[in-house]
Design an enzyme around this catalytic site. Structure first.
Site, PDB file in Angstrom:
ATOM      1  CB  ILE A 202      21.330  75.603  27.057  1.00 61.12           C
ATOM      2  CG1 ILE A 202      21.162  77.103  26.757  1.00 61.12           C
ATOM      3  CG2 ILE A 202      20.653  74.764  25.999  1.00 61.12           C
ATOM      4  CD1 ILE A 202      21.789  77.537  25.434  1.00 61.12           C
ATOM      5  CB  SER A 203      17.783  78.061  31.013  1.00 62.04           C
ATOM      6  OG  SER A 203      18.393  77.595  32.192  1.00 62.04           O
TER       7      SER A 203
END
Length: 228
Positions: A74-75
């Site tokens: 997840i960025s």
């Protein structure tokens, strides 16, 4: 095929995040140059802690990427915010996201767009993201299992396309699915090194390219994953 309209139902999500952590999260984004009020509001509305694994719950609002299932990530919040701001999403826009992951970026986009189609090559991630988004009440997001490099032609054309994995070349099928005047963002460069975030705008005279910040994303791979 019909994409459902309408956003998250009011009151569908409780206030479960630590308020101090969430406040610092938003202040960090502002300090780093995120100025679009609608983007900041969208990030404030989406409970990031619901999209990370339980062992990383305490770091949900830290400005860092976090691992999720299937070897994906997840960025970090800044990259999510920056890409969302650069995509220039409006309330009437029909958006394609390539790389659903945990569903977090799709949830953020859903607060700004008319509707979002998100395609994911890993069945485990696609099923979990779909269930999570439905449970949290995001009614204008459709998560599909498929080959991101091929896009989702059945729902094209798209006003906006966001690719959340690194491509070594610009996928022509995604350009073909972009509406006139549409914008696409994607990390472009080698899979084992940093990539350049590229903004592509489709005009009547062709595609205009703008190089943005350096980033590092997991690879954009062809086809559906045979496992997971």
């Amino acid at each position: 095929m019909k994409v459902p309209k309408g956003g998250r139902e009011p009151g569908a999500i409780g206030e479960s995040a630590d308020s101090v952590g969430r406040m610092e999260f938003l202040l960090t984004l502002r300090r780093r140059g995120i100025a679009d009020a609608a983007v900041l509001r969208a990030l404030d509305e989406v409970p990031r802690e619901a999209f990370v694994t339980s062992e990383h719950g305490d770091a949900a609002y830290a400005d860092q990427a976090l691992p999720i299932e299937c070897g994906q990530t997840i960025s970090q919040p800044y990259v999510v915010a920056y890409m969302t701001e650069q995509l220039e999403v409006k309330s009437e826009h029909h958006v394609l996201e390539v790389g659903a992951g945990s569903g977090y970026q799709a949830a953020v986009l859903s607060r700004l767009a008319r509707d979002v189609v998100s395609v994911e090559r890993y069945r485990t991630l696609a099923d979990a993201a779909r269930e999570r988004l439905q449970k949290l009440g995001y009614r204008n997001v459709t998560v599909l299992l498929g080959d991101g490099l091929a896009g989702v032609p059945a729902y094209a054309p798209y006003d906006r396309i966001m690719v959340t994995a690194a491509a070594e070349g610009i996928p022509q099928p995604l350009i073909d699915e972009l509406a006139d005047g549409g914008i696409m963002l994607l990390p472009l460069g080698p899979h084992k090194d940093a990539q350049r975030l590229v903004k592509l705008t489709r005009t009547k005279d062709g595609v205009v390219r703008e190089d943005l910040i350096w980033v590092r994303f997991v690879p954009l791979l062809p086809g559906r994953a045979h496992e997971l």
